[in-house]
Design a protein around this motif. Structure first.
Motif, mmCIF file in Angstrom:
data_model
loop_
_atom_site.group_PDB
_atom_site.id
_atom_site.type_symbol
_atom_site.label_atom_id
_atom_site.label_comp_id
_atom_site.label_asym_id
_atom_site.label_seq_id
_atom_site.Cartn_x
_atom_site.Cartn_y
_atom_site.Cartn_z
ATOM 1 N N ASP A 26 36.677 47.639 29.750
ATOM 2 C CA ASP A 26 35.306 47.170 29.980
ATOM 3 C C ASP A 26 35.163 46.886 31.471
ATOM 4 O O ASP A 26 35.458 45.788 31.936
ATOM 5 N N SER A 64 32.622 46.508 33.197
ATOM 6 C CA SER A 64 31.553 45.588 33.594
ATOM 7 C C SER A 64 32.092 44.160 33.758
ATOM 8 O O SER A 64 31.445 43.313 34.353
ATOM 9 N N LYS A 65 33.294 43.897 33.211
ATOM 10 C CA LYS A 65 33.867 42.553 33.331
ATOM 11 C C LYS A 65 34.479 42.293 34.707
ATOM 12 O O LYS A 65 34.784 41.161 35.059
ATOM 13 N N SER A 116 34.650 41.355 38.149
ATOM 14 C CA SER A 116 33.834 40.705 39.173
ATOM 15 C C SER A 116 34.782 40.123 40.215
ATOM 16 O O SER A 116 36.002 40.174 40.047
#
Ligand code: TRP
Length: 449
Positions: free
Chosen positions: A212, A214-215, A217
């Motif tokens: 994933d 999008s995790k 950061s």
């Protein structure tokens, strides 16, 4: 006085013995109760890629720096800086490491004591009859609230550390690492076999690895850097101490690479042993004490031969804790034998007793002293916060700057022994000079905010 001088200093019996001892230090509670959860929660394969980059960019360079300082000086962390750059305040970096080590050992042996207690209770069939998560939680709360019992097991574990370390580097630490690390691996494989053959185990694998991106950061990258740093036992001189027992022929680059690879492999395998079983039993993923002392006992309660599996698991966890704790104790013992000229047996007992006493307030943090707070933290949490979030990163930055700038010439000479790759050295030099201090500095700042 017999210990004085570099000539009589012990060395590792074999390269594999050294690697297993260093891997034993790295592989600890962090690999088993923290990494798998972080992996699953922070992006699965996506996180793994970030984590590997952190190991390569921060972990390996700082670990090599510590080993090169240790081998170059043949001393404990305080003595090492003094021998390499005499008359400078760099020895303070070693002193910070020593202090950090005592504090980590103090609370690490408390948790290790809980683990011994759960091992005993698993083997004698006292736990593993839980029907609900509440029952398992209550049993844990009751146990950690029983301060007398907790201090007893804290003491027992300290005695185990003394028994190993008092036998010396080759006859104690190396010999036991060569027995315990393969045992740990075997136990892990057995638990994986059970976990993966449970119906519904695929959910756990999905949780762990499903990519994933999008995790990912800035926060997650800092988390990965911090985990890599902590997991490899960096920043306080364990690898300086273990490196000080190395002969000059050993290639430092390949040794650090192997240690990091073993550390990561065990962390991933721990996830494969734990989460498929947790999900198969319909429980939620968690980390820390809640995972190991609550969720897993409940999982074992529901499985046939759960007491056996539970015994295997807590034995594995005890081994992981023991090989880490002895490395912490050895840092202090090497200081006492090198600098204070104590004999090993005396150094071991006195240093272990110091850490034990410092650990008693941490042992009481869940019982009679649960309301005693410093900076709003119980002693246990204070020790953890102070070391993992502040002192270890400071130590790591100092070590990188020392090896990359202050002692660069010596580091180059030392590193090229047993290795001929000049390019690799250049890459290393610039990572410890620039990349690692900035990265670890960022971790430190984010921890403080
Ligand atoms: N690496 C250990 C773990 O994963 C924890 C740890 C951090 C440690 N720093 C250390 C262990 C220094 C021994 C020495 O649990």
């Amino acid at each position: 006085m017999m210990q004085a001088g570099g000539n009589s200093r012990e060395t590792w019996g074999s390269k594999i013995g050294f690697i297993l001892a260093a891997a034993g230090s790295a592989i600890g509670l962090g690999n088993i109760w923290r990494f798998p959860y972080v992996l699953g929660e922070s992006g699965g394969f996506a996180f793994l890629i970030v984590y590997i980059a952190c190991v390569l960019l921060i972990g390996l360079p700082i670990m090599s720096a510590e080993m090169v300082i240790g081998r170059g000086s043949g001393r404990n962390p305080v003595g090492a800086f003094r021998v390499l750059l005499p008359g400078t305040p760099w020895w303070l970096a070693g002193a910070v490491g020593l202090l950090t080590g005592v504090i980590i050992l103090a609370y690490y042996t408390v948790v290790a004591g809980w683990t011994l207690a759960y091992l005993y209770e698993s083997a004698t069939g006292l736990i593993n009859s839980f029907n609900t998560a509440e029952a398992a939680q209550q049993a844990f709360d009751r146990f950690v609230g029983n301060s007398g019992l907790v201090v007893f097991f804290h003491f027992l574990f300290t005695v185990l550390c003394i028994l190993v370390v008092s036998q010396g580097v080759k006859g104690g630490i190396e010999r036991w690492s060569k027995i315990l690390m393969p045992t740990l691996f075997l136990l892990l494989l057995l638990l994986i076999g059970r976990s993966l053959t449970l119906p519904g185990s695929g959910e756990g694998l999905k949780f762990l690895f499903k990519p994933d991106f999008s995790k990912i950061s800035g926060e997650v990258i800092l988390l990965a850097m911090g985990q890599a740093f902590y997991s490899l036992s960096l920043g306080m001189g364990v690898m300086i101490t273990y490196g000080s027992y190395l002969d000059k022929r050993t290639n430092l680059f390949s040794s650090t690479g192997t240690v990091a690879l073993l550390d990561m492999t065990i962390a991933i395998l721990a996830g494969v042993a734990i989460f498929p079983a947790v999900f198969a039993m319909g429980l939620e993923a968690s980390s820390g004490p809640g995972l190991t002392y609550v969720a897993l006992p409940l999982v074992f309660s529901k499985l046939p031969f759960g007491a056996v599996l539970s015994t295997f698991f807590f034995l594995l966890l005890s081994i992981a804790a023991l090989t880490s704790a002895i490395s912490l104790l050895e840092v202090m013992v090497s200081f006492a034998t090198d600098e204070l000229k104590w004999v090993r047996s005396r150094a071991t007992v006195i240093m272990a007793a110091t850490a034990f006493l410092l650990g008693v307030p941490a042992a009481l943090s869940f019982g009679v002293w649960s309301e005693v707070k410093v900076f709003d933290l119980t002693f246990f949490n204070l020790y953890d916060f102070l070391t993992a979030n502040i002192l270890l990163p400071i130590g790591g930055i100092l070590i990188a700057l020392f090896a990359g700038w202050a002692w660069k010439k010596g580091a180059e000479q030392e590193m090229m022994q047993g290795s001929t790759q000049k390019t690799l050295f250049r890459v290393w030099l610039w990572t410890v000079r620039i990349v690692a201090p900035i990265a670890v500095g960022a971790i430190l700042i984010s921890n403080l905010l």
